[in-house]
Design a protein around this motif. Sequence first.
Motif, PDB file in Angstrom:
ATOM      1  N   GLY A  96       0.791  -1.218   0.000  1.00  0.00           N
ATOM      2  CA  GLY A  96       0.000   0.000   0.000  1.00  0.00           C
ATOM      3  C   GLY A  96       0.827   1.273   0.000  1.00  0.00           C
ATOM      4  N   LEU A  97       2.141   1.155   0.075  1.00  0.00           N
ATOM      5  CA  LEU A  97       3.010   2.326   0.008  1.00  0.00           C
ATOM      6  C   LEU A  97       3.532   2.481  -1.417  1.00  0.00           C
ATOM      7  CD1 LEU A  97       5.031   1.923   3.335  1.00  0.00           C
ATOM      8  CD2 LEU A  97       2.966   3.269   2.923  1.00  0.00           C
ATOM      9  N   SER A  98       4.240   3.547  -1.669  1.00  0.00           N
ATOM     10  CA  SER A  98       4.751   3.817  -3.013  1.00  0.00           C
ATOM     11  C   SER A  98       5.857   2.833  -3.393  1.00  0.00           C
ATOM     12  CB  SER A  98       5.292   5.239  -3.085  1.00  0.00           C
ATOM     13  OG  SER A  98       6.494   5.339  -2.346  1.00  0.00           O
ATOM     14  N   ALA A  99       6.127   2.799  -4.691  1.00  0.00           N
ATOM     15  CA  ALA A  99       7.221   1.968  -5.191  1.00  0.00           C
ATOM     16  C   ALA A  99       8.548   2.426  -4.592  1.00  0.00           C
ATOM     17  CB  ALA A  99       7.272   2.021  -6.714  1.00  0.00           C
ATOM     18  N   LYS A 100       8.708   3.724  -4.410  1.00  0.00           N
ATOM     19  CA  LYS A 100       9.947   4.248  -3.820  1.00  0.00           C
ATOM     20  C   LYS A 100      10.103   3.804  -2.373  1.00  0.00           C
ATOM     21  CE  LYS A 100      10.968   8.213  -6.678  1.00  0.00           C
ATOM     22  NZ  LYS A 100      11.270   9.640  -6.696  1.00  0.00           N
ATOM     23  N   ALA A 101       8.989   3.736  -1.638  1.00  0.00           N
ATOM     24  CA  ALA A 101       9.061   3.263  -0.256  1.00  0.00           C
ATOM     25  C   ALA A 101       9.514   1.803  -0.218  1.00  0.00           C
ATOM     26  CB  ALA A 101       7.709   3.429   0.435  1.00  0.00           C
ATOM     27  N   THR A 102       8.999   1.001  -1.139  1.00  0.00           N
ATOM     28  CA  THR A 102       9.410  -0.401  -1.214  1.00  0.00           C
ATOM     29  C   THR A 102      10.881  -0.504  -1.597  1.00  0.00           C
ATOM     30  OG1 THR A 102       7.174  -1.104  -1.767  1.00  0.00           O
ATOM     31  CG2 THR A 102       8.944  -2.621  -2.332  1.00  0.00           C
ATOM     32  N   GLU A 103      11.307   0.333  -2.540  1.00  0.00           N
ATOM     33  CA  GLU A 103      12.713   0.344  -2.930  1.00  0.00           C
ATOM     34  C   GLU A 103      13.598   0.717  -1.739  1.00  0.00           C
ATOM     35  OE1 GLU A 103      15.875   2.567  -5.920  1.00  0.00           O
ATOM     36  OE2 GLU A 103      13.765   3.110  -6.041  1.00  0.00           O
ATOM     37  N   LEU A 104      13.192   1.740  -0.993  1.00  0.00           N
ATOM     38  CA  LEU A 104      13.956   2.159   0.180  1.00  0.00           C
ATOM     39  C   LEU A 104      14.102   1.015   1.176  1.00  0.00           C
ATOM     40  CD1 LEU A 104      15.327   4.246   2.048  1.00  0.00           C
ATOM     41  CD2 LEU A 104      13.029   4.875   2.828  1.00  0.00           C
ATOM     42  N   ALA A 105      13.002   0.341   1.474  1.00  0.00           N
ATOM     43  CA  ALA A 105      13.044  -0.760   2.442  1.00  0.00           C
ATOM     44  C   ALA A 105      13.984  -1.870   1.968  1.00  0.00           C
ATOM     45  CB  ALA A 105      11.639  -1.305   2.673  1.00  0.00           C
ATOM     46  N   ASN A 106      13.898  -2.201   0.691  1.00  0.00           N
ATOM     47  CA  ASN A 106      14.742  -3.270   0.161  1.00  0.00           C
ATOM     48  C   ASN A 106      16.209  -2.864   0.096  1.00  0.00           C
ATOM     49  OD1 ASN A 106      13.221  -5.807  -0.870  1.00  0.00           O
ATOM     50  ND2 ASN A 106      11.869  -4.080  -1.256  1.00  0.00           N
TER      51      ASN A 106
ATOM     52  N   ARG B 120      21.814  -3.065   2.304  1.00  0.00           N
ATOM     53  CA  ARG B 120      23.014  -2.287   2.562  1.00  0.00           C
ATOM     54  C   ARG B 120      23.272  -1.933   4.018  1.00  0.00           C
ATOM     55  NH1 ARG B 120      24.945   0.654  -1.769  1.00  0.00           N
ATOM     56  NH2 ARG B 120      26.731   0.847  -0.409  1.00  0.00           N
ATOM     57  N   ILE B 121      22.371  -2.274   4.918  1.00  0.00           N
ATOM     58  CA  ILE B 121      22.526  -1.824   6.307  1.00  0.00           C
ATOM     59  C   ILE B 121      23.855  -2.279   6.917  1.00  0.00           C
ATOM     60  CG2 ILE B 121      21.289  -3.753   7.404  1.00  0.00           C
ATOM     61  CD1 ILE B 121      20.048  -1.429   9.217  1.00  0.00           C
ATOM     62  N   GLY B 122      24.314  -3.438   6.535  1.00  0.00           N
ATOM     63  CA  GLY B 122      25.588  -3.933   7.054  1.00  0.00           C
ATOM     64  C   GLY B 122      26.795  -3.159   6.558  1.00  0.00           C
ATOM     65  N   ASP B 123      26.627  -2.381   5.479  1.00  0.00           N
ATOM     66  CA  ASP B 123      27.723  -1.594   4.911  1.00  0.00           C
ATOM     67  C   ASP B 123      27.808  -0.184   5.487  1.00  0.00           C
ATOM     68  OD1 ASP B 123      28.183  -3.778   3.203  1.00  0.00           O
ATOM     69  OD2 ASP B 123      26.896  -2.934   1.632  1.00  0.00           O
ATOM     70  N   LEU B 124      26.795   0.215   6.249  1.00  0.00           N
ATOM     71  CA  LEU B 124      26.748   1.592   6.749  1.00  0.00           C
ATOM     72  C   LEU B 124      27.615   1.753   7.999  1.00  0.00           C
ATOM     73  CD1 LEU B 124      22.905   2.233   6.456  1.00  0.00           C
ATOM     74  CD2 LEU B 124      24.704   2.975   4.879  1.00  0.00           C
ATOM     75  N   ASP B 125      28.382   2.852   8.035  1.00  0.00           N
ATOM     76  CA  ASP B 125      29.154   3.152   9.235  1.00  0.00           C
ATOM     77  C   ASP B 125      28.260   3.917  10.217  1.00  0.00           C
ATOM     78  OD1 ASP B 125      29.091   5.860   8.381  1.00  0.00           O
ATOM     79  OD2 ASP B 125      31.049   5.682   7.426  1.00  0.00           O
ATOM     80  N   GLU B 126      28.732   4.111  11.415  1.00  0.00           N
ATOM     81  CA  GLU B 126      27.938   4.756  12.460  1.00  0.00           C
ATOM     82  C   GLU B 126      27.515   6.175  12.075  1.00  0.00           C
ATOM     83  OE1 GLU B 126      26.699   3.397  15.427  1.00  0.00           O
ATOM     84  OE2 GLU B 126      27.381   1.568  14.430  1.00  0.00           O
ATOM     85  N   GLU B 127      28.379   6.900  11.383  1.00  0.00           N
ATOM     86  CA  GLU B 127      28.048   8.270  10.982  1.00  0.00           C
ATOM     87  C   GLU B 127      26.852   8.286  10.027  1.00  0.00           C
ATOM     88  OE1 GLU B 127      30.140  11.916   8.542  1.00  0.00           O
ATOM     89  OE2 GLU B 127      31.437  10.570   9.682  1.00  0.00           O
ATOM     90  N   ARG B 128      26.836   7.387   9.070  1.00  0.00           N
ATOM     91  CA  ARG B 128      25.715   7.328   8.127  1.00  0.00           C
ATOM     92  C   ARG B 128      24.440   6.837   8.813  1.00  0.00           C
ATOM     93  NH1 ARG B 128      29.744   5.739   3.733  1.00  0.00           N
ATOM     94  NH2 ARG B 128      29.870   7.666   2.530  1.00  0.00           N
ATOM     95  N   ILE B 129      24.584   5.897   9.713  1.00  0.00           N
ATOM     96  CA  ILE B 129      23.408   5.423  10.465  1.00  0.00           C
ATOM     97  C   ILE B 129      22.822   6.572  11.277  1.00  0.00           C
ATOM     98  CG2 ILE B 129      22.652   3.916  12.354  1.00  0.00           C
ATOM     99  CD1 ILE B 129      24.667   1.822  11.243  1.00  0.00           C
TER     100      ILE B 129
END
Length: 132
Positions: A83-93, A98-107
Amino acid sequence: MTPFGERVRSLRDAKGVTLKQMATDLSISSAYLSALEHGKRGQPSPQLVRQICAYFGIIWDEAEELERLADLSHPRVTVDTAGLSAKATELANRLSERIGDLDEERIDAILAILDAVPPKKAGRRRVGVRRR
């Protein structure tokens, strides 16, 4: 590690209590407490959160903060974008990938963006725990 587990470990270290001693004092297994601290177990029960608050003499705002951290400590989450936008689904995916690639500053930067957006409806969450 989860936000709750990190905070409990910090409290335990500050008090100079071993994991085994705290587990014994709370009448839970040290394996379970270790799993909570390391994010290998899901959210603690509200009763256990209250026990931990009492154990460390935590009251008022600090107790509410620990409860909030417990609520945010699902180590395995799923995000329902139906029920959300395609962009919202893209963001979640993409975040999932990529969450494992993010450093603390980006998080921290992403969290600041999320904190700046007020929720549309209180109590409506699109995050759930994946049961395995």
